[in-house]
Design an enzyme around this catalytic site. Structure first.
Site, PDB file in Angstrom:
ATOM      1  N   PHE A 129     -10.161  -9.544 -11.518  1.00  0.00           N
ATOM      2  CA  PHE A 129     -10.875  -8.932 -12.731  1.00  0.00           C
ATOM      3  C   PHE A 129      -9.966  -7.795 -12.986  1.00  0.00           C
ATOM      4  O   PHE A 129      -9.531  -6.876 -12.248  1.00  0.00           O
ATOM      5  CB  PHE A 129     -12.053  -8.348 -12.379  1.00  0.00           C
ATOM      6  CG  PHE A 129     -12.929  -7.791 -13.618  1.00  0.00           C
ATOM      7  CD1 PHE A 129     -13.505  -8.800 -14.531  1.00  0.00           C
ATOM      8  CD2 PHE A 129     -13.077  -6.433 -13.698  1.00  0.00           C
ATOM      9  CE1 PHE A 129     -14.092  -8.283 -15.839  1.00  0.00           C
ATOM     10  CE2 PHE A 129     -13.795  -5.803 -14.777  1.00  0.00           C
ATOM     11  CZ  PHE A 129     -14.134  -6.919 -15.792  1.00  0.00           C
ATOM     12  N   ASP A 198     -13.238  -7.277  -3.187  1.00  0.00           N
ATOM     13  CA  ASP A 198     -14.352  -7.014  -4.297  1.00  0.00           C
ATOM     14  C   ASP A 198     -15.315  -8.136  -4.141  1.00  0.00           C
ATOM     15  O   ASP A 198     -15.199  -9.343  -4.361  1.00  0.00           O
ATOM     16  CB  ASP A 198     -13.361  -7.010  -5.661  1.00  0.00           C
ATOM     17  CG  ASP A 198     -14.405  -6.631  -6.653  1.00  0.00           C
ATOM     18  OD1 ASP A 198     -15.481  -6.987  -6.685  1.00  0.00           O
ATOM     19  OD2 ASP A 198     -13.915  -6.280  -7.679  1.00  0.00           O
ATOM     20  N   TYR A 223     -24.695  -4.525 -10.899  1.00  0.00           N
ATOM     21  CA  TYR A 223     -25.518  -4.842 -12.137  1.00  0.00           C
ATOM     22  C   TYR A 223     -25.539  -6.602 -12.441  1.00  0.00           C
ATOM     23  O   TYR A 223     -26.248  -6.926 -13.397  1.00  0.00           O
ATOM     24  CB  TYR A 223     -25.207  -4.285 -13.430  1.00  0.00           C
ATOM     25  CG  TYR A 223     -23.765  -4.106 -13.468  1.00  0.00           C
ATOM     26  CD1 TYR A 223     -23.051  -5.108 -14.138  1.00  0.00           C
ATOM     27  CD2 TYR A 223     -22.974  -2.892 -13.118  1.00  0.00           C
ATOM     28  CE1 TYR A 223     -21.745  -5.217 -14.420  1.00  0.00           C
ATOM     29  CE2 TYR A 223     -21.713  -2.893 -13.308  1.00  0.00           C
ATOM     30  CZ  TYR A 223     -20.831  -3.974 -14.183  1.00  0.00           C
ATOM     31  OH  TYR A 223     -19.547  -3.910 -14.338  1.00  0.00           O
ATOM     32  N   LYS A 224     -24.868  -7.336 -11.429  1.00  0.00           N
ATOM     33  CA  LYS A 224     -24.803  -8.671 -11.515  1.00  0.00           C
ATOM     34  C   LYS A 224     -25.786  -9.167 -10.788  1.00  0.00           C
ATOM     35  O   LYS A 224     -27.131  -9.105 -11.190  1.00  0.00           O
ATOM     36  CB  LYS A 224     -23.225  -9.185 -11.175  1.00  0.00           C
ATOM     37  CG  LYS A 224     -22.200  -8.485 -12.011  1.00  0.00           C
ATOM     38  CD  LYS A 224     -20.704  -9.175 -11.738  1.00  0.00           C
ATOM     39  CE  LYS A 224     -19.729  -8.120 -12.540  1.00  0.00           C
ATOM     40  NZ  LYS A 224     -19.698  -8.507 -13.707  1.00  0.00           N
ATOM     41  N   ARG A 382     -18.224 -19.460 -19.460  1.00  0.00           N
ATOM     42  CA  ARG A 382     -18.923 -19.126 -18.189  1.00  0.00           C
ATOM     43  C   ARG A 382     -20.544 -19.293 -18.038  1.00  0.00           C
ATOM     44  O   ARG A 382     -20.828 -18.706 -19.063  1.00  0.00           O
ATOM     45  CB  ARG A 382     -18.247 -17.854 -18.085  1.00  0.00           C
ATOM     46  CG  ARG A 382     -18.296 -17.211 -16.604  1.00  0.00           C
ATOM     47  CD  ARG A 382     -17.461 -15.952 -16.519  1.00  0.00           C
ATOM     48  NE  ARG A 382     -18.221 -14.834 -16.918  1.00  0.00           N
ATOM     49  CZ  ARG A 382     -18.267 -13.808 -16.574  1.00  0.00           C
ATOM     50  NH1 ARG A 382     -17.580 -13.481 -15.535  1.00  0.00           N
ATOM     51  NH2 ARG A 382     -18.877 -12.588 -17.083  1.00  0.00           N
TER      52      ARG A 382
END
Lengths: 423, 423
Positions: A129, A198, A223-224, A382
């Protein structure tokens, strides 16, 4: 061939199905973007009312003590720890993923500069990312180090005597490809390299065993799959063997041994608390706790292992249905077909039109997202599958919408090519 | 002699009095701690409902575009800019004060290392807020620099050719003493020193003119006089002459020129946006906007100048009433008696019992706080006066409670000596 009715039956027999009741799921939406922003738990509304009305509104400053605000980073951290194989009081909630990554990379760099100053490279995956790469790039610039970016398959063979830190995201945000954390960490250690993980696309999505894998540092996102709300605070974990070693550079007062003694010199708190920095955003942190609780609720139903089993079934079903029912439309699955190498998402690619296809699906209420490719990486459509609230029938319906979008040519409508600020 | 009735009359004629209606003020409380945590605006509850239900709950990931989440750091930043004399698109909301201070100190250090590498000291006030000192201490350690801590009066005369950065909090958190920002900045510049200002106790409390004072960098807090809620995100301002100079070390994706192109190399956004780092906490940021709006509401009533005029009257009245009505109890005013040198707070000291006196007042609903002293600084009983919601009669009543607490000896009860985690 799987039918819609098969999916209905699977949902009926799914022991995790009741967990979906924890969430507010808007009507007419099949939400396959929990890997970008998890849906809102129902409990969050009431909890926020309590924070707003009773804690902030009425008790005001006293709530730092009476409502335990001061302990939230640890309290929520200890809950997340249960999901990622970390021990009690080893993990805290703080800041953002990017900021926490800066802390742990700085810490790892300090360790290596003492141990073996010739190690002056951070190794990572080229398609990691971007914020991870940006933070590492910045730190390398400060230190006079190099950031080496490799393809996933090349990483292990490049762990050499000049490498200080291996920095990987366990589940790739684009492809969903999952690294074997234990194996890569062992390979890193064998080469004298520290491993920073991560967990943004792992925490709450796949079983993680930080201690078992003997990882050195980890950070991750609230937040995922943790359903903590937009921009929820992130978390940071440091293996106890490193936690007390020294202070990280963002030495704010919340990481001080005695913040309320207001002494002018920094004395790091023992252990992971020294990875705290400024005053934490209580509203966002209270919401995060509600989100984490929705994942912990699965503990009564088999926990992360059960969630993972369902996640594998959901992603397997999606990939299989796309291949069966959307054949001939130029779509292919780019996520690993071996479930052991795949996180909780499935990514498709197409030589053109990926963005518009995703927009056409969103217009139908099937929400995924699009990640543009470049000369080295394909465009990505995605789709994330949060086993807490995604049903088998949602997978079926999503693929049906995709089939209709492709067969009708609907995706070619001009409005679906309009670009948004955030993709 | 001022009477309570005088205060009632002053409130009746106060043109700012209607602004108090914006807030939820709990019954039975005289809140003199808005310099620690501002009270909750009424509008915040409804706005949070909207964010929770409509934006996160229903529109989910789409709200980054449809609700403008992606622009919140700039949108709220531009509102705060109006309160501190910054220009449009010069200030953003991000992270915490501590993290933002690390960014701007790093930036200032990079400038000076290019301009004049012999400057290797950061100058600050010994009683500056500890987190500022801790962050500066950490950066100095990284850079091989020195952090020099002085008494307020000594600062100006120590701006020499070896000093790189002057870092001051405009209004001291302990004493309320206010530096003359324009004068100190001019003195710093004359000596080749960059000026970094912490506005935590200024923003929304006193008029600030960053551009007029020609400051170099500023940071500040959202949860005090801006009423943004516990741990609200902070803000960061960089003078346009520096903003594009280079990137700060916390180079997260939100500060990238094109975050949603997901390219592997960092390209800083133009201007202040490069001071953003990770994904912002939307819930806390939405609440902050409501808080800032309560201060901007004063623009229709004379703005910061009018708020300041009332603040001066409130603090003057408090100091005067304490001296008149609490004489003989060993209390003295340690804040400057010259209003021009005082922020929006008044601090008292006493050779002993300060903590217990504050606790006894809190038990009566008069909320201030206590800051312990040491061999060089006295204990502080701290009272903040937010002109948006504090009435003259509150000042009178608070002093009456203080008088009663002292006269009755109530503060000597053992329960008022019990220590809390957060003071």
């Amino acid at each position: 061939m799987t039918t819609r009715q098969d999916c209905v039956v699977r949902d009926r027999h799914d022991p995790l199905a009741p967990l979906r009741e924890q969430f507010h799921l808007p009507d007419g939406v099949i939400y396959l973007d929990g890997n970008s922003l998890g849906v809102r738990p129902k409990a969050t509304t009431e909890r926020m009312q309590q924070v707003l009305h009773d804690e902030w509104g009425t008790d005001l400053i006293r709530s730092w003590n009476t409502a335990g605000w001061i302990h939230l980073p640890q309290r929520v951290g200890n809950k997340i720890a249960r999901l990622v194989g970390a021990g009690e009081n080893e993990l805290v909630v703080a800041d953002s993923t990017s900021v926490n990554l800066y802390k742990v990379l700085s810490a790892a760099a300090r360790i290596q500069r003492e141990r073996d100053p010739q190690r002056r490279a951070i190794l990572s995956e080229r398609s990691n990312f971007p914020t991870d790469l940006y933070i590492a790039e910045s730190l390398c610039k400060e230190l006079g180090w190099t950031l080496r970016l490799l393809e996933a398959d090349e990483v292990e063979s490049h762990l050499g005597p000049e490498v200080a830190v291996l920095m990987l995201t366990q589940v790739n945000y684009r492809t969903g490809r999952m690294f074997d954390m234990a194996r890569l960490t062992a390979a890193a250690h064998a080469a004298g390299v520290l491993a920073v993980w991560d967990l943004c696309h792992s925490a709450g999505a796949v079983p993680v065993d930080l201690k078992g894998a003997d990882a050195d540092f980890a950070i991750g996102c609230g937040y995922k799959y943790l359903n903590g709300g937009p921009g929820a605070p992130a978390f940071v974990w440091v293996h106890p063997r490193h936690a007390d070693a020294f202070s990280q550079p963002l030495s704010g007062w919340m990481g001080h041994a005695a913040p309320f003694e207001f002494i002018p010199h920094y004395q790091p708190a023992p252990g992971i608390a020294r990875y705290l920095c400024g005053t934490p955003p209580i509203l966002s942190m209270a919401a995060l706790e509600c989100g984490v609780d929705t994942v912990l609720a699965a503990e009564a139903h088999g926990g992360m292992a059960a969630l993972r089993a369902k996640s594998v079934e959901l992603t397997e079903l999606f990939a299989q249905l796309v291949e069966e029912r959307c054949a001939g439309h130029g779509l292919s699955v780019v996520s690993p077909r071996d479930a052991a190498q795949r996180g909780s998402q499935v990514c498709l690619t197409r030589s053109e039109g990926g963005y518009a296809i995703v927009q056409a699906l969103i217009a139908r209420g099937v929400i995924g997202d699009f990640r543009a490719g470049d000369s080295q990486m394909p465009d990505i459509l995605r789709f994330g599958f949060t086993p807490l609230y995604t049903r088998y029938v949602d997978v079926w319906d999503a693929v049906e919408h995709l089939r209709e979008v492709m067969e009708s040519g609907e995706w070619q409508r001009p409005e679906f090519n309009r670009r948004h600020a955030v993709t």
